[in-house]
Design an enzyme around this catalytic site. Sequence first.
Site, PDB file in Angstrom:
ATOM      1  N   GLY A  45       2.748 -11.321  38.110  1.00 28.48           N
ATOM      2  CA  GLY A  45       4.114 -10.934  37.793  1.00 28.48           C
ATOM      3  C   GLY A  45       5.056 -11.435  38.861  1.00 28.48           C
ATOM      4  N   GLN A  50      12.585 -12.032  43.913  1.00 29.22           N
ATOM      5  CA  GLN A  50      11.558 -12.705  44.721  1.00 29.22           C
ATOM      6  C   GLN A  50      11.765 -14.210  44.810  1.00 29.22           C
ATOM      7  OE1 GLN A  50       8.182 -10.607  42.518  1.00 29.22           O
ATOM      8  NE2 GLN A  50       7.376 -10.799  44.587  1.00 29.22           N
ATOM      9  N   CYS A  98       1.524  -7.933  46.365  1.00 26.46           N
ATOM     10  CA  CYS A  98       2.827  -8.470  45.987  1.00 26.46           C
ATOM     11  C   CYS A  98       2.982  -9.834  46.655  1.00 26.46           C
ATOM     12  CB  CYS A  98       3.925  -7.524  46.458  1.00 26.46           C
ATOM     13  SG  CYS A  98       5.586  -8.088  46.075  1.00 26.46           S
ATOM     14  N   LEU A  99       3.511 -10.796  45.915  1.00 26.78           N
ATOM     15  CA  LEU A  99       3.684 -12.145  46.466  1.00 26.78           C
ATOM     16  C   LEU A  99       4.653 -12.159  47.649  1.00 26.78           C
ATOM     17  CD1 LEU A  99       3.838 -14.222  43.157  1.00 26.78           C
ATOM     18  CD2 LEU A  99       1.908 -13.994  44.729  1.00 26.78           C
ATOM     19  N   HIS A 140       5.763  -2.161  38.811  1.00 26.39           N
ATOM     20  CA  HIS A 140       5.884  -2.884  40.085  1.00 26.39           C
ATOM     21  C   HIS A 140       7.042  -3.892  40.013  1.00 26.39           C
ATOM     22  CE1 HIS A 140       4.010  -5.179  43.604  1.00 26.39           C
ATOM     23  NE2 HIS A 140       4.931  -6.005  43.141  1.00 26.39           N
ATOM     24  N   GLU A 141       7.076  -4.679  38.929  1.00 23.58           N
ATOM     25  CA  GLU A 141       8.113  -5.716  38.807  1.00 23.58           C
ATOM     26  C   GLU A 141       9.499  -5.095  38.614  1.00 23.58           C
ATOM     27  OE1 GLU A 141       7.311  -8.484  39.813  1.00 23.58           O
ATOM     28  OE2 GLU A 141       5.147  -8.239  39.620  1.00 23.58           O
ATOM     29  N   HIS A 144      11.202  -4.067  41.744  1.00 21.11           N
ATOM     30  CA  HIS A 144      11.895  -5.153  42.454  1.00 21.11           C
ATOM     31  C   HIS A 144      13.365  -5.237  42.031  1.00 21.11           C
ATOM     32  CE1 HIS A 144       8.808  -7.078  44.831  1.00 21.11           C
ATOM     33  NE2 HIS A 144       7.988  -7.208  43.802  1.00 21.11           N
TER      34      HIS A 144
HETATM   35 NI    NI Z   1       5.938  -7.634  43.910  1.00 19.24          NI
END
Ligand code: NI
Length: 187
Positions: A45, A50, A98-99, A140-141, A144
Amino acid sequence: MTLPVYLYGHPVLRKVSDTVTADYKDLRQLIADMYETMYASEGVGLAAPQIGRNDRIVVIDADPVGDSFEECKGRKLTLINPEIEILGDQTETRYEGCLSLPGLSEKVKRVEHIRLRWLDEDFQPHEEEISGFLARIVQHECDHLEGKMYIDHISPIRKQLIKGKLADIAGGRIRCDYPVRYAPRKK
Ligand code: NI
């Protein structure tokens, strides 16, 4: 085009994102770039903050975790202006990564069942009840888009234990195998 992933410590990750309107410029290209970026960094995701944009856009491809979580098999979602409604009070605690927080993974408690409303890339409305790990990815997304990250949900003790690693990420003192953008240096 693969875009750099903004890392923890960058202010763009802490802002509340804007609603996307139908006249959004080059939306399709941006979505294609977000998928490319997510695949290049092996995430499931990615939210627009991000990649440095405070706009309510999320891409998800949960298929890579489909062997572990049946509900994720073949699930690809492009979410514009997503809205989550919590269903019931069941929760589950699982590891998340998380990226924007490379090298870290922590246990996070999330709601198990949600109703998700969103627009697709053609601005057509959708609504679906989602559960399990797919509901976790969505939460989670969507966090953000509110300027939140999963580490905001962990205990103060855990946060204390990973403080050094967080400082390393924020200070640009880590290596990452996908393109990233570090937080601006503090003066
Ligand atoms: Ni994330």
